[in-house]
Design a protein around this motif. Structure first.
Motif, PDB file in Angstrom:
ATOM      1  N   GLU A 565       0.862  -1.176   0.000  1.00 25.81           N
ATOM      2  CA  GLU A 565       0.000   0.000   0.000  1.00 25.81           C
ATOM      3  C   GLU A 565       0.898   1.225   0.000  1.00 25.81           C
ATOM      4  OE1 GLU A 565      -3.034   0.172   2.914  1.00 25.81           O
ATOM      5  OE2 GLU A 565      -3.604  -1.945   2.711  1.00 25.81           O
ATOM      6  N   LEU A 566       0.660   2.162  -0.911  1.00 24.91           N
ATOM      7  CA  LEU A 566       1.555   3.304  -1.048  1.00 24.91           C
ATOM      8  C   LEU A 566       0.816   4.505  -1.619  1.00 24.91           C
ATOM      9  CD1 LEU A 566       3.708   2.982  -4.257  1.00 24.91           C
ATOM     10  CD2 LEU A 566       1.875   1.395  -3.751  1.00 24.91           C
ATOM     11  N   PRO A 567       1.381   5.694  -1.450  1.00 30.92           N
ATOM     12  CA  PRO A 567       0.784   6.876  -2.096  1.00 30.92           C
ATOM     13  C   PRO A 567       0.834   6.712  -3.611  1.00 30.92           C
ATOM     14  CG  PRO A 567       2.322   7.519  -0.364  1.00 30.92           C
ATOM     15  CD  PRO A 567       2.504   6.057  -0.578  1.00 30.92           C
ATOM     16  N   GLY A 568      -0.261   7.101  -4.286  1.00 26.71           N
ATOM     17  CA  GLY A 568      -0.313   6.965  -5.737  1.00 26.71           C
ATOM     18  C   GLY A 568       0.801   7.715  -6.440  1.00 26.71           C
ATOM     19  N   HIS A 590      -6.217   1.522  -7.579  1.00 26.54           N
ATOM     20  CA  HIS A 590      -6.215   2.890  -7.041  1.00 26.54           C
ATOM     21  C   HIS A 590      -7.375   3.080  -6.069  1.00 26.54           C
ATOM     22  CE1 HIS A 590      -3.027   4.441  -9.655  1.00 26.54           C
ATOM     23  NE2 HIS A 590      -3.516   3.608 -10.569  1.00 26.54           N
ATOM     24  N   ASP A 593      -6.136   8.760  -3.253  1.00 31.56           N
ATOM     25  CA  ASP A 593      -4.767   9.178  -3.503  1.00 31.56           C
ATOM     26  C   ASP A 593      -3.756   8.093  -3.151  1.00 31.56           C
ATOM     27  OD1 ASP A 593      -5.079   9.193  -0.794  1.00 31.56           O
ATOM     28  OD2 ASP A 593      -4.178  11.166  -0.466  1.00 31.56           O
ATOM     29  N   ARG A 594      -4.251   6.901  -2.823  1.00 32.78           N
ATOM     30  CA  ARG A 594      -3.358   5.783  -2.528  1.00 32.78           C
ATOM     31  C   ARG A 594      -3.654   4.641  -3.499  1.00 32.78           C
ATOM     32  NH1 ARG A 594      -0.563   6.163   2.092  1.00 32.78           N
ATOM     33  NH2 ARG A 594      -0.241   3.911   2.276  1.00 32.78           N
ATOM     34  N   CYS A 595      -2.730   3.696  -3.562  1.00 37.95           N
ATOM     35  CA  CYS A 595      -2.964   2.532  -4.416  1.00 37.95           C
ATOM     36  C   CYS A 595      -2.367   1.292  -3.777  1.00 37.95           C
ATOM     37  CB  CYS A 595      -2.398   2.755  -5.815  1.00 37.95           C
ATOM     38  SG  CYS A 595      -0.616   2.821  -5.894  1.00 37.95           S
ATOM     39  N   THR A 617       8.798   5.894  -0.661  1.00 33.21           N
ATOM     40  CA  THR A 617       7.421   6.332  -0.394  1.00 33.21           C
ATOM     41  C   THR A 617       7.337   7.323   0.761  1.00 33.21           C
ATOM     42  OG1 THR A 617       7.053   4.460   1.119  1.00 33.21           O
ATOM     43  CG2 THR A 617       6.516   4.116  -1.215  1.00 33.21           C
ATOM     44  N   GLU A 620       5.688   6.076   3.858  1.00 33.97           N
ATOM     45  CA  GLU A 620       4.254   5.778   3.906  1.00 33.97           C
ATOM     46  C   GLU A 620       3.899   4.444   3.263  1.00 33.97           C
ATOM     47  OE1 GLU A 620       1.503   8.871   2.945  1.00 33.97           O
ATOM     48  OE2 GLU A 620       2.962  10.447   3.360  1.00 33.97           O
ATOM     49  N   GLY A 621       4.851   3.775   2.645  1.00 35.97           N
ATOM     50  CA  GLY A 621       4.567   2.483   2.025  1.00 35.97           C
ATOM     51  C   GLY A 621       4.506   1.373   3.063  1.00 35.97           C
TER      52      GLY A 621
END
Length: 663
Positions: A565-568, A590, A593-595, A617, A620-621
């Motif tokens: 899971e990470l910021p797009g 997606h 704003d994350r994917c 990331t 944030e990942g």
């Protein structure tokens, strides 16, 4: 009194050891709740556990809930110690799966839940840490339904989420609760749902409530529905509700003390004098001090017992079905050994370790002591897989991850006074036959120097096991000789054409023959004229190696399934890194704003991916990974040095045997 063998399981840091402490306090076993951070918990007894704040070894503590004696088993949450969990799951009558209200469902959460469901262990969910900032209620319940099982039902109504004053109370048994319960059971009992929905609107709760309660209890007992309680192990909020759920849904089992003896050894430790102490659960029968019992096919005399009760294990003269006890006097007992008859329960097998490392003593003079210490550690955790390479004078152990390596090093230093270093971890591959191959050697016919006839055929099969089959009459020779052949087949396949364990195959014995026991002119046993099991043990590696050479093998490396899971905005950089690590990602999903990315990655790259992800990331990942399968290696074929006489080299093999006999 009924006995409930209860497992507390969770992803690391979800708070299961703190919950164990809170349950012990509620049961009156301890006055004050111990702290994981302070190293004062009852079940983390190792100094290393207390310093690190993680559970490394499973621990047992007992207390009473009404008329039920609870043996609570606290298990490790870190995936590097999954072997400890594996040994416990088959003992459980019920489980509490702890999930953090902040982090939610994590990698190990899903691994544990799937295992509990496969084994049919009734499971409650405790959502912990509702007092922490970021704690979630309804969204987390939806996450449990989506990522674990749709048949989850909230039994509590939490309030003040994310604040120190967070609390949890039983939900009122109103229409919204019953509607949620119907929705949870919808796929499990359609008739019940139709009856409830068909009742007049005003009468539905009154008519459906008792029946829905009974249906929920029945589905929990089948491990198909899962009540969810909310609370905080630190503050004690919601713990009484959980205890009520345990009493209501996990009744335990009484066992048959008068039945045939049946139990399982799940843990071994060493006493002050170096003696082996075995932890075992009895499913049937009873054992008393001085009884002679069958343990893993060997007879042993029980010299002492201690039974878990009232918060401690107390010396006792007898243990009965349903209970967990410590046994002295069981000789060379091993983890997994049955006591008496093997229990009929299913056993959960997680993936084997995929890494190994060479352990190097700081002083060469410590090598014998290091071997003895690692042998003792392998007794306590057979999946350590100790390998000794005499030619290179190297000792290797198997690993699930780098944390386990650190723990082994600290254990060797603190408990055995050994300073060691570790070489870089390498991946453990396996070999699989490509085709079929066969070979045979006949007694008294060159070049066979042994008094045995053996023919073997090897062929690939689905799955990862090794299946030994007989293609000859069972009565064609003594049973002991067949047993020697089967055991040696499994031993020989521990090292294939490239030195790796061979799996996914069937080996069929196609030829057999022996010379019956004969005597010389003076009436004594004449070895030169009589076959022994040793002849078969010596010949099988030569025959099987030739059959394996004809079949050919492919070397396969372990692959992990990953989920990130990470910021797009960081997707491009992460995809580029995955390609460099030979990962195969699927299409990104997606979510605002994350994917989310899922795919496979070689086990050798998992540690590096975990190290690189935070930088890619901005921290944030979130990475989850777990072993999925083995796949053929691309590129140069890796090999592993053999640790025994190599039957692929006939001359060298026979020379090594003659030297061993001449010692």
């Amino acid at each position: 009194m009924r006995t409930l063998n209860l497992g507390i399981l969770a992803h690391v840091d979800a708070g299961k050891t703190s919950l164990t402490e809170r349950l012990l306090q509620a049961a009156g076993v301890i006055e004050e709740v111990g702290s994981v951070d302070a190293g004062s918990t009852r079940t983390d007894t190792l100094d290393l556990e207390r310093r690190r704040g993680i559970t490394i070894k499973s621990a047992v503590v007992s207390f009473a809930l009404g008329d039920t004696a609870v043996n609570l088993i606290d298990t490790p949450g870190h995936p590097d110690f999954i072997a400890e969990v594996e040994r416990v799951l088959g003992l459980l009558d019920g489980a509490v799966l702890v999930v953090s209200a902040v982090e939610g469902v994590q990698a190990q959460t899903r691994v544990l839940f799937r295992a509990l469901r496969r084994l049919g262990v009734p499971t409650l969910v405790f959502v912990n840490k509702i007092d922490r900032s970021g704690a979630r209620g309804a969204p987390l319940l939806a996450e449990l339904a989506a990522r674990l099982d749709p048949a989850v039902i909230a039994m509590d109504a939490p309030s003040g989420l994310g604040t120190p004053a967070a609390s949890s109370a039983p939900r009122p048994r109103d229409r919204p609760y019953l509607d949620d319960l119907v929705e949870a059971l919808a796929d499990l009992d359609e008739d019940l749902v139709l009856d409830y929905l068909g009742a007049p609107a005003g009468l539905a709760p009154a008519l459906g409530g008792p029946r829905l309660d009974a249906a929920l209890a029945a589905q929990v007992a089948r491990a198909r529905a899962h009540p969810v309680h909310f609370g905080s192990a630190i503050t004690g909020a919601g713990v009484e509700g959980l205890i009520g759920g345990i009493r209501r849904f996990l009744p335990g089992s009484s066992g048959d003390a008068a039945g045939p003896l049946s139990g399982t050894v799940f843990k071994i430790e060493r006493g002050p004098a170096g003696e082996r102490i075995a932890y075992a659960r009895l499913f049937s029968g009873s054992v008393a001090v001085r009884d002679r019992i069958d343990v893993g096919g060997r007879e042993a005399k029980v010299t002492a017992l201690s039974v878990f009760a009232d918060g401690a294990d107390r010396p006792g003269g007898r243990v009965e079905a349903g209970r967990i006890a410590r046994f002295w006097g069981l000789g060379e007992v091993r983890i997994g050994d049955p006591i008496g008859r093997p229990p009929g329960r299913r056993v959960e097998r997680f993936a084997p370790p995929t890494l190994e490392t060479v352990v190097v003593p700081a002083r060469e003079s410590d090598r014998p002591a290091l071997h003895a210490a690692l042998t003792q550690l392998a007794e306590q955790d057979p999946l350590i897989g100790l390998r000794q390479d005499e030619e290179r004078r190297e000792l290797s152990v198997s690993l699930y991850g780098e944390v386990q390596k650190e723990v082994i090093g600290a254990t060797l230093a603190e408990e055995h006074g050994l300073d060691v270093a570790f070489r870089e971890s390498t991946v453990i591959c396996v070999e699989r036959p490509i085709g079929a191959g066969a070979a045979a050697e006949t007694i008294a016919k060159a070049p066979n120097p042994f008094l045995a006839t053996v023919g073997l055929r090897i062929e690939p099969t689905p799955g990862s096991g090794v299946d030994f089959r007989l293609g000859v009459e069972l009565g064609s020779m003594p049973l002991a000789f067949f047993k020697a052949v089967e055991e040696t087949v499994h031993e020989t396949l521990g090292q294939g054409l490239h030195g790796w364990q061979v799996e996914g195959c069937a080996v069929t014995m196609t030829h057999s023959g022996y010379w019956a026991r004969q005597s010389s002119a003076h009436g004594g046993f004449d070895k030169a004229m009589s076959s022994t099991a040793g002849d078969f043990r010596s010949l099988v590696p030569l025959v099987l190696a030739e059959a394996l050479r004809e079949a050919g093998t492919v070397v396969c490396e372990p692959l992990h399934r990953f989920r990130i899971e990470l910021p797009g905005a960081d997707l491009g950089g992460v995809l580029a890194a995955l390609v460099k690590l030979r990962a195969v990602p699927g299409p990104p999903e997606h979510r605002g704003d994350r994917c989310v990315l899922e795919g496979t990655v070689p086990a050798a790259a998992v540690h590096g991916l975990g190290q690189r992800l935070p930088g890619l990331t901005s921290g944030e990942g979130v990475l989850e990974s777990a072993f999925e399968r083995h796949e053929p290696v691309t590129g140069p074929v890796p090999s592993r040095a053999r640790t025994d006489a190599n039957p692929l080299d006939r001359e060298g093999y026979l020379l090594a045997l003659s030297r061993a006999v001449g010692r």
